[in-house]
Structure formats: C-alpha cells, structure tokens
Enzyme design. Structure first.
Site, PDB file in Angstrom:
ATOM      1  N   LYS A   1       0.860  -1.190   0.000  1.00  0.00           N
ATOM      2  CA  LYS A   1       0.000   0.000   0.000  1.00  0.00           C
ATOM      3  C   LYS A   1       0.888   1.228   0.000  1.00  0.00           C
ATOM      4  CE  LYS A   1      -4.477   0.894   0.486  1.00  0.00           C
ATOM      5  NZ  LYS A   1      -5.509  -0.054   0.026  1.00  0.00           N
TER       6      LYS A   1
HETATM    7  N1  GLU Z   1      -7.179   0.073  -3.365  1.00  0.00           N
HETATM    8  C1  GLU Z   1      -7.917  -1.113  -3.599  1.00  0.00           C
HETATM    9  C2  GLU Z   1      -7.967  -1.983  -2.354  1.00  0.00           C
HETATM   10  O1  GLU Z   1      -7.795  -1.507  -1.252  1.00  0.00           O
HETATM   11  C3  GLU Z   1      -7.454  -1.861  -4.855  1.00  0.00           C
HETATM   12  C4  GLU Z   1      -6.027  -2.291  -4.850  1.00  0.00           C
HETATM   13  C5  GLU Z   1      -5.530  -2.824  -6.184  1.00  0.00           C
HETATM   14  O2  GLU Z   1      -6.333  -2.934  -7.107  1.00  0.00           O
HETATM   15  O3  GLU Z   1      -4.349  -3.109  -6.271  1.00  0.00           O
HETATM   16  O4  GLU Z   1      -8.261  -3.146  -2.418  1.00  0.00           O
END
Ligand code: GLU
Length: 416
Positions: free
Chosen positions: A109
């Site tokens: 993240k």
């Molecule tokens: N931000 C989204 C999540 O928290 C998608 C992450 C992604 O597609 O890599 O799942």
C-alpha cells in the site's frame, strides 16, 4: 487513540485470533507480522498559494508487506491522515486479500499525506509524477503494481504510467485502475462496488431478506460507495441514506441513485439533494435499516457507536471500518458482518484481470471481466462460508484463516 494505532491494533487482533486457531509457531507468526520493506519519501511540489508559488514538501510512503505469492500489489492513497502505521496495516490487509481470492500477488500500500481537494489538476499531476519518480526503483511490472485508492483515480494512474514509461518504455502493466484508453480494463472502475453489491445480495438472500423490503444505508459515495449503490439499487434494494465527506442525505421511502449521481455530477456533493433530509455522517450509521455499507474511511464503527447500529447485516466496503472491539459487540448481537478482505476484494481481483490483459496485450470485453469476477467472488465466498460453518466461526475468522494458510504455505515453500 489515533487512527493509525486503531488500524494496527485491529489488524493485530484479527491476526492473532487466526494464528491461535491455526496453531502457528512463534517464528512463523513473526514473519507474517513483519513487512518486507517500508519506504518513506519526501514529495516536493510547488503549489500556487494566494497568487504566489510556494514549495510544499509532502510525506509519501510505500509499504511492501509480503510477496511470497507474487509481486506486491495495492493501492495508492492521497489523504491528509496518511501515516506509516496506517499504510502498513493496509498493506498487510492487501496481503490477505490477494491470498483469499487466490490471485498470484502479494500485498502493498502507498500513500501521500495530502488533501487532494486543496490541489488543482496541475498540482495533483505534479504530485503523482514526483511520487512515481521517487518510487520507480522499487515498483515494477513484476515487482510492485500500484492502483487507485482513496483520493486517487484513473487519471492519477495515467500520470504514473506516463512518468514510469519515460525511463522504462511503455509499460501498461506498471499500474492498474488506468483509463481504458491506456490499457485499463473494462469493468475495473465499477468492480469494487459491483463486488460489494454482489456479495451483499448473496448474504442477504441467505438471511431471507427481500430486496424491495430491505433498507440500505451507505456511508461514502466515492467510487466504491456509488457503484455499490448502483449495484444494490439495480437488484431492487431500497437505498434510504447516502453520504459523502460533507454529510449525509436520507429519505425513508428511497433515494433514486440516478438522481443522486446527477446531483453530484452537477454540484460536487450530495448535500442539498432534492427530496431528501440532511443527516450527519455519525447519525447515518445508526439509522434503522437492514443493510449497512460503510464505504468511507477506517474505524467509523467503534465502541462509541457499535451498540447503536441497527442493521442486521454490515458489509465492509471500506478497509477496516470496524474496530475489533466494535466487531465483537456486533457479533454478540448476532449482526452478520461481511469482512473487508472479502467484501471489497472485487477491486484487486479486477486489477489482476487488468494486469493479465496488459501482459498478454489482449483486452477482454466487460461481460468477460464481470462474469469472471462474479464467479471467482462466489467461489471465494463459498469457501469462506464452508470453513465458517465447519469451524463455527464468523466470516472474518474464516477468511483470515484461508488467507493466512496460503501465505504461510508459500513463505515456507520459498524458504523465506
Ligand atoms: N485500493 C484497492 C484496495 O484496497 C485496490 C487495490 C488494487 O487494485 O491493487 O483493495
């Protein structure tokens, strides 16, 4: 307690519970509890302030939590509350999500502590490009693939793709959640909300809820909340309250989602939606309803309001919206919770499909994406419910067990 501690504490609690059940050794636990790499950067951007150019330095982060099962994968968030502890907890959650839905990715993240609403388009572009430049040494098509999250969108991904491609050649698969014109996948934009609606409906059916008689309250009307609302409304559910950062709107007889979308497109907010009464974001969660969908930030349901929640089903469209103490109280009252790692996994699942299409240079149509998404979600949900019933545990406990088992197995096979 501030949010970063709440997130970490909540994650730690759910994990420890699963570790106990899985009887994992201390050394295995330690490995699963530590991140692979945590990168902190400064992101300097010149902002126009009262007619003057002023240099601002923002703090940026990328936590690459675990890559035992494949490249790191996870979103990039622009929000004023972003901090390392929160990003670490979210990166860890991504690790369990990708494992639960069994796609060949790990978890990561990223984030920048900034209020994107305060930036104009040029400033947002400069911020996105600078973040990408500085992270370029650690991201990569087979290393770490960012995607949108709170405060970011396909345009931010397009800027990052362009920036990365300046030095690496055109690499569509470096980010997911891109505009379709640049290699984004059909269906990706709506995938998270679509998945939320799909799973909510599946659980509601099992609870014998009848859509037309089921009132739904949704907190958050961003990409996830709005598409969950569209999905649930199309299945016949009665959406009685919605909210965004400025507050909520309610109408017990139901809100037309088309009307709400048109109002937001015109005025930028739900506030003042005709035919509705205002309600605060706090009171909204406590409204009488059958289904509650927290689709905003973390820790919106805590000990302070858990006892006042009236819904029989809570679907975690947001990441970590319920603290572990609140989770316990809701469980004691027999409230069914579809946990984040299952409820909103449609987003990263569609990201995986996007990445596969990019690597193969072969786009799929929307029907193919959504039908694959639906069948994988159903399959995952079935696996979670079978384990939950077998062990007489809640859906979250079962989802964590399935995911941790897969990551732990990969860690040991690879000899980490
Ligand atoms: N931000 C989204 C999540 O928290 C998608 C992450 C992604 O597609 O890599 O799942």
């Amino acid at each position: 307690m501030d949010k970063k501690c709440i997130c970490q504490e909540t994650q730690r609690h759910f994990l420890n519970r699963a570790f106990e059940r899985l009887k994992l050794k201390e050394t295995q636990r330690e490995l699963l509890l530590s991140s692979f790499r945590e990168t902190r950067i400064t992101v300097p951007v010149t902002l126009r302030h009262n007619g003057e150019d002023v240099l601002h330095t923002f703090q940026g982060y990328r936590v690459q939590y675990n890559h035992a099962r494949g490249p790191f994968k996870g979103g990039l968030r622009f929000h004023p509350d972003v901090n390392l502890g929160e990003i670490r907890a979210l990166a860890q959650l991504m690790t369990w999500k990708t494992a639960l839905v069994d796609i060949p990715f790990g978890g990561a993240k990223g984030g920048v502590a900034v209020d994107p609403q305060q930036l104009n388009d040029m400033e947002r572009e400069a911020l996105s490009r600078r973040f990408c430049q500085k992270m370029a040494p650690i991201i990569g098509v087979h290393d770490d693939i960012p995607a949108p999250d709170i405060g970011t969108n396909p345009q931010v991904m397009a800027w990052m793709l362009d920036e990365y491609s300046k030095t690496h050649g055109f690499r569509t698969a470096i980010v997911t959640g891109k505009p379709v014109e640049l290699g984004g996948s059909a269906g990706r934009l709506e995938a998270t909300g679509y998945g939320v609606a799909h799973l909510a409906h599946k659980v509601a059916e099992e609870m014998s809820l009848i859509p037309a008689q089921s009132r739904v309250v949704i907190q958050g009307f961003g990409n996830v909340g709005s598409h969950a609302a569209i999905g649930l409304a199309s299945k016949g559910y009665k959406i009685i309250a919605l909210s965004d950062v400025n507050g909520g709107v309610m109408n017990e007889t139901g809100i037309s989602i088309d009307h709400a979308l048109a109002h937001v497109a015109e005025s930028g907010t739900l506030t003042g939606l005709s035919g509705t009464a205002p309600v605060s974001n706090i009171d909204l969660l406590e409204l009488p309803c059958e289904i509650l969908v927290p689709a905003a930030l973390e820790a919106t349901i805590t000990c302070d309001n858990a006892d006042a929640i009236q819904a029989g089903l809570v679907v975690e469209a947001a990441n970590m919206p319920i603290t572990h103490q609140a989770d316990e109280r809701l469980q004691q009252r027999g409230i069914v919770i579809v946990p984040d790692l299952l409820a909103n996994v449609g987003g990263v699942l569609a990201s995986y499909y996007e990445w596969v299409q990019n690597l193969q240079q072969f786009p799929w149509d929307r029907e193919t994406v959504l039908s694959r998404l639906e069948s994988r979600l159903c399959h995952t949900y079935d696996a979670v419910t079978i384990l939950a019933n077998e062990r007489q545990i809640d859906l979250r406990g079962a989802a964590y067990e399935l995911a941790i088992r897969r990551v732990d197995h990969a860690v040991r096979l690879r000899g980490f």
